[in-house]
Write a protein that holds these residues in place. Sequence first.
Motif, PDB file in Angstrom:
ATOM      1  N   GLU A   1      -9.114  11.334  51.406  1.00  0.00           N
ATOM      2  CA  GLU A   1      -9.156  10.280  52.416  1.00  0.00           C
ATOM      3  C   GLU A   1      -7.809  10.132  53.118  1.00  0.00           C
ATOM      4  OE1 GLU A   1     -12.443   9.444  49.554  1.00  0.00           O
ATOM      5  OE2 GLU A   1     -10.297   9.772  49.277  1.00  0.00           O
ATOM      6  N   LEU A   2      -6.725  10.321  52.375  1.00  0.00           N
ATOM      7  CA  LEU A   2      -5.402  10.247  52.979  1.00  0.00           C
ATOM      8  C   LEU A   2      -5.255  11.303  54.068  1.00  0.00           C
ATOM      9  CD1 LEU A   2      -2.400   8.902  52.308  1.00  0.00           C
ATOM     10  CD2 LEU A   2      -1.958  11.289  51.727  1.00  0.00           C
TER      11      LEU A   2
ATOM     12  N   ASP B   1      -1.162  13.131  47.440  1.00  0.00           N
ATOM     13  CA  ASP B   1      -0.829  11.738  47.171  1.00  0.00           C
ATOM     14  C   ASP B   1      -0.573  11.556  45.685  1.00  0.00           C
ATOM     15  OD1 ASP B   1      -0.885   8.863  48.544  1.00  0.00           O
ATOM     16  OD2 ASP B   1      -1.623   8.695  46.487  1.00  0.00           O
TER      17      ASP B   1
ATOM     18  N   ALA C   1      -6.105   5.605  45.528  1.00  0.00           N
ATOM     19  CA  ALA C   1      -5.789   6.435  46.687  1.00  0.00           C
ATOM     20  C   ALA C   1      -5.940   7.904  46.303  1.00  0.00           C
ATOM     21  CB  ALA C   1      -4.375   6.155  47.164  1.00  0.00           C
TER      22      ALA C   1
ATOM     23  N   SER D   1      -3.155  18.080  51.754  1.00  0.00           N
ATOM     24  CA  SER D   1      -2.874  16.659  51.586  1.00  0.00           C
ATOM     25  C   SER D   1      -2.477  16.386  50.144  1.00  0.00           C
ATOM     26  CB  SER D   1      -4.108  15.836  51.976  1.00  0.00           C
ATOM     27  OG  SER D   1      -3.862  14.456  51.813  1.00  0.00           O
TER      28      SER D   1
ATOM     29  N   SER E   1      -0.198   5.267  51.669  1.00  0.00           N
ATOM     30  CA  SER E   1      -1.239   5.585  50.691  1.00  0.00           C
ATOM     31  C   SER E   1      -2.410   4.612  50.722  1.00  0.00           C
ATOM     32  CB  SER E   1      -0.638   5.633  49.283  1.00  0.00           C
ATOM     33  OG  SER E   1       0.368   6.628  49.207  1.00  0.00           O
TER      34      SER E   1
ATOM     35  N   ALA F   1      -5.629   5.444  52.565  1.00  0.00           N
ATOM     36  CA  ALA F   1      -6.686   6.244  51.933  1.00  0.00           C
ATOM     37  C   ALA F   1      -7.810   5.344  51.429  1.00  0.00           C
ATOM     38  CB  ALA F   1      -6.112   7.063  50.776  1.00  0.00           C
TER      39      ALA F   1
ATOM     40  N   ARG G   1      -7.226  10.465  57.213  1.00  0.00           N
ATOM     41  CA  ARG G   1      -6.551   9.437  58.006  1.00  0.00           C
ATOM     42  C   ARG G   1      -5.385  10.056  58.782  1.00  0.00           C
ATOM     43  NH1 ARG G   1      -6.612   3.773  58.593  1.00  0.00           N
ATOM     44  NH2 ARG G   1      -4.861   3.228  59.931  1.00  0.00           N
TER      45      ARG G   1
END
Length: 225
Positions: A186-187, A8, A182, A6, A97, A100, A190
């Motif tokens: 967490e992104l 971001d 973000a 992941s 984003s 997140a 999801r």
Amino acid sequence: MPNYLSIDTSAHASVALIDSQTGAVLGERTSPRGNDQTETLAGFVRDLLAEHQQVGAELAGIIVGVGPGPYTGLRVGLVAARTFGFVWQVPVHGVMSLHALAERVLDTEHVPAEFVVASDARRKEVYWAKYDASGELLDGPHVATAATLPALPVYGVGASLYPEQLAEAGAHGVEESLDWIAQAAELGWRGIKDLAKGVDLSDTSPQYLRESDAQVPAFMKKDKA
């Protein structure tokens, strides 16, 4: 099962390696700064994969934040994710984003029936979106002044920037969240949840919400005319 990488870069450079079945974060890296995505992102990915003996071509896929976020920083993450996906021949999935931040809210003890997450959009504005208690997106993303936000609890670093404007709107920043940005962990979670639901995440187009700050020089406009 293979893991997901992941990425971001809508706020800071952030990467995470996530178990595709459990959503457990196997490892993560996030820069403490917000303007060094170009310098740090590739090294973060390299070190994280090496630390966990993960081969890029054996990933289940790459989950990348599509913003909203500043033009240059966001572009770094998207270009990197697409390049890694092409080289390793693994799918690339785009996730907003701000999701997140919403996932982080869902992990707190008391989740409001409706809430807003907000990040720093600069120019005295915030990027924001509204969610329900299950994390379902109700409205957004938008870029606007804090005074225009719904009269709801607001989570994220965006809530710490303009408290007087939030108060004017009848909204209030949630104290525990005022330094939240973000992050890839967490992104990625999801993204894994949305993929399991059958959500189409194939679009990795950036959500800039604004035109680029870059301007065409005046002499070039004259020549074009």
